[in-house]
Design an enzyme around this catalytic site. Structure first.
Site, PDB file in Angstrom:
ATOM      1  N   HIS A  37       0.841  -1.200   0.000  1.00 24.42           N
ATOM      2  CA  HIS A  37       0.000   0.000   0.000  1.00 24.42           C
ATOM      3  C   HIS A  37       0.872   1.243   0.000  1.00 24.42           C
ATOM      4  CE1 HIS A  37      -3.521   2.474   0.733  1.00 24.42           C
ATOM      5  NE2 HIS A  37      -2.728   3.202   1.495  1.00 24.42           N
ATOM      6  N   ASP A  62     -15.259   3.456   7.012  1.00 23.84           N
ATOM      7  CA  ASP A  62     -14.205   4.379   6.563  1.00 23.84           C
ATOM      8  C   ASP A  62     -14.703   5.228   5.404  1.00 23.84           C
ATOM      9  OD1 ASP A  62     -11.467   5.478   6.286  1.00 23.84           O
ATOM     10  OD2 ASP A  62     -11.643   4.507   4.337  1.00 23.84           O
ATOM     11  N   ARG A  80     -14.493  13.597   6.676  1.00 21.13           N
ATOM     12  CA  ARG A  80     -13.182  14.222   6.958  1.00 21.13           C
ATOM     13  C   ARG A  80     -12.790  15.165   5.828  1.00 21.13           C
ATOM     14  NH1 ARG A  80      -9.485   9.416   7.188  1.00 21.13           N
ATOM     15  NH2 ARG A  80      -7.832  10.934   7.505  1.00 21.13           N
ATOM     16  N   SER A 104      -7.893   4.628   8.820  1.00 21.19           N
ATOM     17  CA  SER A 104      -8.523   4.611   7.502  1.00 21.19           C
ATOM     18  C   SER A 104      -7.790   3.643   6.567  1.00 21.19           C
ATOM     19  CB  SER A 104      -8.500   6.038   6.938  1.00 21.19           C
ATOM     20  OG  SER A 104      -8.841   6.045   5.589  1.00 21.19           O
ATOM     21  N   LYS A 110      -8.817  -0.873   5.783  1.00 20.98           N
ATOM     22  CA  LYS A 110      -9.026  -1.423   4.437  1.00 20.98           C
ATOM     23  C   LYS A 110      -7.977  -2.494   4.127  1.00 20.98           C
ATOM     24  CE  LYS A 110      -9.107   2.840   3.077  1.00 20.98           C
ATOM     25  NZ  LYS A 110      -9.209   4.198   2.596  1.00 20.98           N
TER      26      LYS A 110
END
Ligand code: URA
Length: 437
Positions: free
Chosen positions: A85, A164, A171, A186, A190
């Site tokens: 990620h 999220d 947000r 967040s 995921k």
């Protein structure tokens, strides 16, 4: 069972009194429950988090509760499952290179990715620039392709950490994005929901990233590792430089072209070397051998053409034109092209990635509003990088867009983004730090 009051949570967080795991679970449950906690109360709690923070236990509890707000995937595959990620950057086409290399070396990578956000690009948009390719795969087709090619890339489904999704949208409009515990929860909710055993986190740091300095990026990495640890996952985080774009291309089709250059054998470039390093790290984490053995394995996967074969298999499996792997000119660039030339002799001392990302959006490669369509052929190819010597009149970059007026706007921004100095600047390594849990 104790009663839950959102007002009490807001008060406690405001006064830096830690919330219990029960309170955090109830709060997250209330985000997607019917009726949900009103947005004004959630927004007040988010703002309290921005000012007061959350401790490690609260951050881990928030991450797990958000992970459990939707589907949590389990892969039944006959080998290790890895994921990578990136916290978001400019020119980051790493997944397109890393996933086929890792897959060619016997490690599965079922990848859920997102679209571009603001000035940062997204893997889904880049892949959709390949003619015919779809990232909306039904679960059975996704799994069969992962089994066959070793990897597939699908758009993140709405049922993955839905709490999220709702919180992020809130947000985004309440100036509460830049909180380290909220970013950690967040991203990690995921990542943990997508079910990989081995997770490599690429935390970007610099002007083009969410984290502007190394101290904040290190703190985000530390929190994310702690959340992965709390869930029993093997995780490594690296901090990488986002004061400059990654690689030489920014856009969609143009970034796929650059990924093809690396998969064709160009691992001597900064981007190529970076992808090989990351692939070797994931292979080591997945138990494929020592660091040196994994490095050699990753290099061989490129040199032998095995990684390119996997890339072609994935493209064909997702309905795309796999002939691009033999002929990258099939990826069409936009018809208007302009070069930007050096205005003086000197050294490239800065290539500000945020401005370069914003210029790419002006050219049509990203979205100004959620509803905008992308021009897949738009983008930028850099012809030099930080530290290179240039002479007046040398081509510094090429821009591609559908209309001349887009080139005018982007050119003005790019002139600000590229700085030519009289002195040679110090070299900044691409990888700043490396942490494991
Ligand atoms: N990416 C995410 O998914 N969430 C954040 O909060 C920031 C970046």
């Amino acid at each position: 069972m104790a009663a839950f009051h959102i007002g009490e949570c807001i008060r406690k967080t405001k006064q830096r009194i830690p919330l219990s795991e029960f309170e955090i679970r109830q709060l997250v449950h209330g985000i997607t429950a019917e009726p949900p906690i009103p947005d004004y109360q959630l927004a007040a709690w988010l703002m309290a988090v921005c000012f007061s923070g959350l401790n490690d236990a609260e951050t881990a509890a928030l991450t797990m509760a958000m992970r459990d707000s939707g589907q949590v995937m389990r892969w039944e595959l006959d080998g290790p499952v890895a994921d990578k990620h990136s916290t978001g950057g400019v020119g980051d086409k790493t997944t397109l290179i890393l996933a086929p290399i890792v897959a060619a070396c016997g490690v599965y990578m079922p990848k859920m990715s997102g679209r571009g956000l603001g000035h940062t690009g997204g893997t889904i948009d880049k892949l959709e620039s390949i003619p015919g390719l779809s990232t909306e795969l039904v679960p059975d087709d996704f799994l069969s392709l992962v089994k066959k090619a070793g990897f597939a890339v699908a758009m993140q489904t709405g049922n993955l950490a839905p709490a999220d999704k709702k919180l992020y949208a809130l947000r985004d409009v309440t100036e509460t994005v830049d909180s380290i515990p909220l970013i950690c929860a967040s991203i990690m909710s995921k990542k943990l929901a997508t079910g990989a055993d081995h997770i490599l986190l690429d935390v970007k740091v610099g002007s083009g990233a969410f984290m502007k300095n190394d101290a904040d990026a290190a703190e985000l990495a530390r929190r994310m590792l702690a959340a992965a640890n709390a869930d029993g996952r093997d995780c490594t985080a690296i901090l990488t430089d986002m004061d400059r774009p990654l690689g030489m291309c920014v856009g969609n089709a143009i970034e796929v072209q650059e990924a093809l250059e690396v998969l064709s054998g160009d691992i001597a470039s900064e981007l190529g070397g970076f992808c090989i390093t990351l692939a070797a790290e994931l292979l080591r984490m997945a138990g494929r051998g020592s660091q040196a053995e994994c490095l050699a394995m990753a290099e061989k996967a490129v040199a032998s053409g095995a990684a390119m074969e996997r890339f072609a298999m994935m493209i064909a499996g997702q309905g795309g034109d796999a002939r691009i792997t033999d002929n990258s000119a099939l990826l069409k660039l936009s018809s208007c092209m302009r070069t930007l030339k050096a205005e003086r002799n000197g050294w490239i001392s800065a290539m500000h990635s945020e401005e370069i990302g914003r210029a790419a959006v002006l050219l049509g490669a990203g979205r100004m509003t959620k509803a905008d369509a992308i021009d897949y052929g738009a983008g930028i190819r850099l012809c030099c990088k930080n530290g290179d010597a240039v002479r007046q009149g040398d081509v510094v970059l090429k821009m591609y867009a559908a209309k001349e007026s887009q080139l005018d706007e982007a050119e003005a921004m790019l002139r600000q983004a590229i700085v030519i100095a009289a002195e040679q600047p110090p070299t900044v390594p691409l990888i700043h730090q490396h942490y494991s849990n």
